[in-house]
Design a protein around this motif. Structure first.
Motif, PDB file in Angstrom:
ATOM      1  N   PRO A  87     -13.952 -24.638   1.187  1.00  0.00           N
ATOM      2  CA  PRO A  87     -13.659 -25.315   2.454  1.00  0.00           C
ATOM      3  C   PRO A  87     -13.815 -24.419   3.671  1.00  0.00           C
ATOM      4  O   PRO A  87     -13.917 -24.917   4.799  1.00  0.00           O
ATOM      5  N   GLN A  88     -13.842 -23.101   3.464  1.00  0.00           N
ATOM      6  CA  GLN A  88     -13.934 -22.161   4.583  1.00  0.00           C
ATOM      7  C   GLN A  88     -15.343 -22.057   5.153  1.00  0.00           C
ATOM      8  O   GLN A  88     -15.547 -21.420   6.195  1.00  0.00           O
ATOM      9  N   MET A  89     -16.351 -22.690   4.507  1.00  0.00           N
ATOM     10  CA  MET A  89     -17.712 -22.681   5.029  1.00  0.00           C
ATOM     11  C   MET A  89     -17.797 -23.588   6.259  1.00  0.00           C
ATOM     12  O   MET A  89     -17.208 -24.662   6.291  1.00  0.00           O
ATOM     13  N   ARG A  90     -18.562 -23.153   7.258  1.00  0.00           N
ATOM     14  CA  ARG A  90     -18.707 -23.922   8.498  1.00  0.00           C
ATOM     15  C   ARG A  90     -20.189 -24.148   8.773  1.00  0.00           C
ATOM     16  O   ARG A  90     -20.978 -23.200   8.821  1.00  0.00           O
ATOM     17  N   ALA A  91     -20.550 -25.398   8.974  1.00  0.00           N
ATOM     18  CA  ALA A  91     -21.960 -25.741   9.185  1.00  0.00           C
ATOM     19  C   ALA A  91     -22.574 -24.959  10.336  1.00  0.00           C
ATOM     20  O   ALA A  91     -23.751 -24.576  10.274  1.00  0.00           O
ATOM     21  N   ILE A  92     -21.800 -24.705  11.384  1.00  0.00           N
ATOM     22  CA  ILE A  92     -22.375 -24.070  12.574  1.00  0.00           C
ATOM     23  C   ILE A  92     -22.959 -22.690  12.274  1.00  0.00           C
ATOM     24  O   ILE A  92     -23.816 -22.209  13.012  1.00  0.00           O
ATOM     25  N   CYS A 114     -24.581 -35.706  12.786  1.00  0.00           N
ATOM     26  CA  CYS A 114     -23.451 -35.086  12.087  1.00  0.00           C
ATOM     27  C   CYS A 114     -24.040 -34.372  10.881  1.00  0.00           C
ATOM     28  O   CYS A 114     -24.592 -35.017   9.984  1.00  0.00           O
ATOM     29  N   THR A 115     -23.959 -33.061  10.881  1.00  0.00           N
ATOM     30  CA  THR A 115     -24.662 -32.264   9.882  1.00  0.00           C
ATOM     31  C   THR A 115     -23.723 -31.256   9.248  1.00  0.00           C
ATOM     32  O   THR A 115     -22.755 -30.817   9.874  1.00  0.00           O
ATOM     33  N   GLY A 116     -24.029 -30.901   7.999  1.00  0.00           N
ATOM     34  CA  GLY A 116     -23.128 -29.977   7.327  1.00  0.00           C
ATOM     35  C   GLY A 116     -23.541 -29.658   5.909  1.00  0.00           C
ATOM     36  O   GLY A 116     -24.682 -29.924   5.505  1.00  0.00           O
ATOM     37  N   PRO A 117     -22.613 -29.105   5.125  1.00  0.00           N
ATOM     38  CA  PRO A 117     -22.916 -28.662   3.769  1.00  0.00           C
ATOM     39  C   PRO A 117     -23.359 -29.801   2.865  1.00  0.00           C
ATOM     40  O   PRO A 117     -23.040 -30.971   3.106  1.00  0.00           O
ATOM     41  N   GLY A 118     -24.066 -29.434   1.805  1.00  0.00           N
ATOM     42  CA  GLY A 118     -24.513 -30.403   0.823  1.00  0.00           C
ATOM     43  C   GLY A 118     -23.423 -30.759  -0.163  1.00  0.00           C
ATOM     44  O   GLY A 118     -22.235 -30.521   0.077  1.00  0.00           O
ATOM     45  N   SER A 119     -23.847 -31.289  -1.312  1.00  0.00           N
ATOM     46  CA  SER A 119     -22.893 -31.854  -2.268  1.00  0.00           C
ATOM     47  C   SER A 119     -22.855 -31.093  -3.584  1.00  0.00           C
ATOM     48  O   SER A 119     -22.454 -31.633  -4.613  1.00  0.00           O
ATOM     49  N   ALA A 120     -23.258 -29.815  -3.575  1.00  0.00           N
ATOM     50  CA  ALA A 120     -23.177 -29.030  -4.806  1.00  0.00           C
ATOM     51  C   ALA A 120     -21.735 -28.758  -5.195  1.00  0.00           C
ATOM     52  O   ALA A 120     -21.408 -28.704  -6.383  1.00  0.00           O
ATOM     53  N   ASN A 121     -20.861 -28.588  -4.185  1.00  0.00           N
ATOM     54  CA  ASN A 121     -19.485 -28.186  -4.440  1.00  0.00           C
ATOM     55  C   ASN A 121     -18.519 -29.354  -4.350  1.00  0.00           C
ATOM     56  O   ASN A 121     -18.759 -30.313  -3.617  1.00  0.00           O
ATOM     57  N   VAL A 122     -17.402 -29.240  -5.052  1.00  0.00           N
ATOM     58  CA  VAL A 122     -16.345 -30.247  -4.948  1.00  0.00           C
ATOM     59  C   VAL A 122     -15.860 -30.317  -3.505  1.00  0.00           C
ATOM     60  O   VAL A 122     -15.657 -31.396  -2.954  1.00  0.00           O
ATOM     61  N   VAL A 123     -15.655 -29.168  -2.882  1.00  0.00           N
ATOM     62  CA  VAL A 123     -15.381 -29.091  -1.447  1.00  0.00           C
ATOM     63  C   VAL A 123     -16.351 -28.078  -0.865  1.00  0.00           C
ATOM     64  O   VAL A 123     -16.395 -26.933  -1.311  1.00  0.00           O
ATOM     65  N   GLY A 125     -17.150 -27.501   2.753  1.00  0.00           N
ATOM     66  CA  GLY A 125     -16.980 -26.934   4.080  1.00  0.00           C
ATOM     67  C   GLY A 125     -17.063 -27.999   5.150  1.00  0.00           C
ATOM     68  O   GLY A 125     -17.157 -29.197   4.865  1.00  0.00           O
ATOM     69  N   THR A 126     -17.036 -27.566   6.411  1.00  0.00           N
ATOM     70  CA  THR A 126     -16.913 -28.506   7.522  1.00  0.00           C
ATOM     71  C   THR A 126     -18.255 -28.911   8.123  1.00  0.00           C
ATOM     72  O   THR A 126     -19.151 -28.091   8.311  1.00  0.00           O
ATOM     73  N   PRO A 145     -14.339 -28.742  14.183  1.00  0.00           N
ATOM     74  CA  PRO A 145     -14.901 -29.375  12.999  1.00  0.00           C
ATOM     75  C   PRO A 145     -14.859 -30.891  13.106  1.00  0.00           C
ATOM     76  O   PRO A 145     -13.973 -31.455  13.745  1.00  0.00           O
ATOM     77  N   LEU A 146     -15.796 -31.527  12.441  1.00  0.00           N
ATOM     78  CA  LEU A 146     -15.892 -32.988  12.472  1.00  0.00           C
ATOM     79  C   LEU A 146     -15.258 -33.611  11.235  1.00  0.00           C
ATOM     80  O   LEU A 146     -14.587 -34.639  11.318  1.00  0.00           O
ATOM     81  N   ALA A 147     -15.496 -33.016  10.083  1.00  0.00           N
ATOM     82  CA  ALA A 147     -15.015 -33.552   8.812  1.00  0.00           C
ATOM     83  C   ALA A 147     -15.123 -32.462   7.759  1.00  0.00           C
ATOM     84  O   ALA A 147     -15.866 -31.485   7.935  1.00  0.00           O
ATOM     85  N   MET A 148     -14.388 -32.642   6.653  1.00  0.00           N
ATOM     86  CA  MET A 148     -14.459 -31.711   5.518  1.00  0.00           C
ATOM     87  C   MET A 148     -15.235 -32.378   4.386  1.00  0.00           C
ATOM     88  O   MET A 148     -14.834 -33.418   3.863  1.00  0.00           O
ATOM     89  N   LYS A 149     -16.347 -31.775   4.013  1.00  0.00           N
ATOM     90  CA  LYS A 149     -17.205 -32.352   2.980  1.00  0.00           C
ATOM     91  C   LYS A 149     -16.589 -32.161   1.598  1.00  0.00           C
ATOM     92  O   LYS A 149     -16.161 -31.071   1.235  1.00  0.00           O
TER      93      LYS A 149
END
Length: 383
Positions: A87-92, A114-123, A125-126, A145-149
């Protein structure tokens, strides 16, 4: 100042205006919308010549800037595949605004993503909401942050449960890892608020906005069981939630309508590349809308290049979605459902001056693109 006049305005905030104008001030904000507006002294004037004029399009879920065009491994900065909980990963910190996909999107009327991390991980990042014009991501941010992936289904299982032989190997494992993180984050927040000074944990710090309902979980979920698991967990912890992809949405539309969570539907173009896409169809937005589910259409770029967002809305319209809802699904709906509707998504006084003059209606005309694209009151593309 900039005045766009003599356009057919689809404001997304009321009735369409034939022969309408949009006035944008020097700060890039919409100052007036209506018919027969006069140009202030010194204002730049663009005559739309009767063309369709809309707010800039908004994509509620993509990976632009983190997965770049025409590159190999070096340009893929959207999945940190070495830990299922990040969760500590940040898209920016991965976005590259110089990638050609940004200019392509602007040429086709898409101004916010709205852009950000992919879906490899259970969580993973933002996510962040950004404008698609600029040289430096820090100056392009609409909300961060906009949302937590988070992700359910095949993707985290395939990354960690096959050759890697790590948890999660099952859907149960994915849900358990997410619950464990949420239990730990809740306790961490409670201790901080009680001035118990827990040991600093970067992962748990990143989860605080989620636990405080400041941002939603952005749940990658295609299959019906994964969608319901996402809802179940959100309810258990009293969290906000968006249902991203929602491929099986038409199968469970009535149940989703009762729940009330927004559905970000797509990518619906292309092959059914994995098992959980068996029900992928452009009819899904229409079925969900008819049932009363708030719907946005997404590209998941680069799965579908971001410039084809309007085309995807048109394909949904040709599959039963009402025309007005097709436009709402790529403008005001994604803006409101991602929490940036105060800035973008409609042509209203006080909102950002993001405006598109079209060569033709892109929801009905193959090959239509922007004649002029304006972001924050600046002309950033001209045919």
């Amino acid at each position: 100042m900039l005045l766009i006049q003599n356009g057919y305005l689809k404001t997304m905030a009321g009735e369409d205006i034939a022969g309408g104008s949009v006035l944008i001030d020097d700060n890039g904000k919409i100052l007036a919308v209506g018919a027969d507006l006069k140009a202030p002294e010194g204002a730049e004037v663009i005559n739309a010549e009767g063309r369709l004029v809309t707010p800039g399009c908004v994509d509620a879920h993509c990976h632009i800037g983190l997965h770049n065009e025409a590159v190999g491994w070096e340009g893929r900065d959207y999945n940190e595949r070495y830990d299922p909980i990040t969760p500590q990963m940040r898209a920016i910190d991965s976005i590259y605004p110089q990638d050609e996909s940004f200019a392509n999107a602007l040429r086709h009327g898409v101004t916010t993503a709205c852009t950000g991390p992919g879906s490899a991980n259970v969580v993973g990042g933002t996510f962040v909401a950004i404008k698609l014009f600029g040289k430096r991501v820090d100056d392009m941010i609409v909300r961060e942050p906009l949302a937590m992936k988070c992700a359910f289904g095949e993707n985290p299982k395939n990354v960690y449960g096959q050759g890697a032989k790590r948890n999660p190997a099952t859907r149960m494992g994915t849900a358990a890892l997410l619950r464990e993180l949420l239990f730990r984050a809740r306790r961490y927040l409670e201790e901080k608020e009680a001035d118990k000074n827990p040991a600093f944990d970067m992962k748990l710090e990143a989860m605080i906005p989620v636990m405080k309902r400041e941002i939603p979980l952005k749940a990658h979920a295609h299959r019906a069981d994964d969608i319901f698991t996402a809802i179940r967990i959100a309810k258990e912890f009293d969290l906000r939630l968006t249902l991203d992809h929602c491929t099986d949405g038409a199968v469970i539309a009535e149940e989703l309508a009762k729940e009330g969570y927004p559905a970000f539907v797509g990518p619906s173009l292309g092959s059914k590349s994995k098992i959980e896409l068996v029900n992928k169809s452009f009819t899904t937005p229409a079925v969900l809308h008819k049932a009363g589910v708030p719907v946005s259409i997404i590209t998941d770029a680069p799965v579908i290049p971001l410039e084809y967002l309007p085309m995807c809305a048109g394909l949904a319209v040709s599959s039963g979605l009402p025309m007005e809802e097709g436009w709402r699904a790529i403008t005001v709906n994604p803006a409101n459902q991602t929490g940036i509707g105060d800035r973008v998504g409609s042509l209203e006084v006080g909102k950002d001056g993001d405006v598109v003059i079209w060569t033709a209606d892109p929801l009905t005309t193959v090959g239509a693109e922007a004649f002029v694209t304006v972001v924050d009151g600046k002309v950033v593309y001209r045919a």
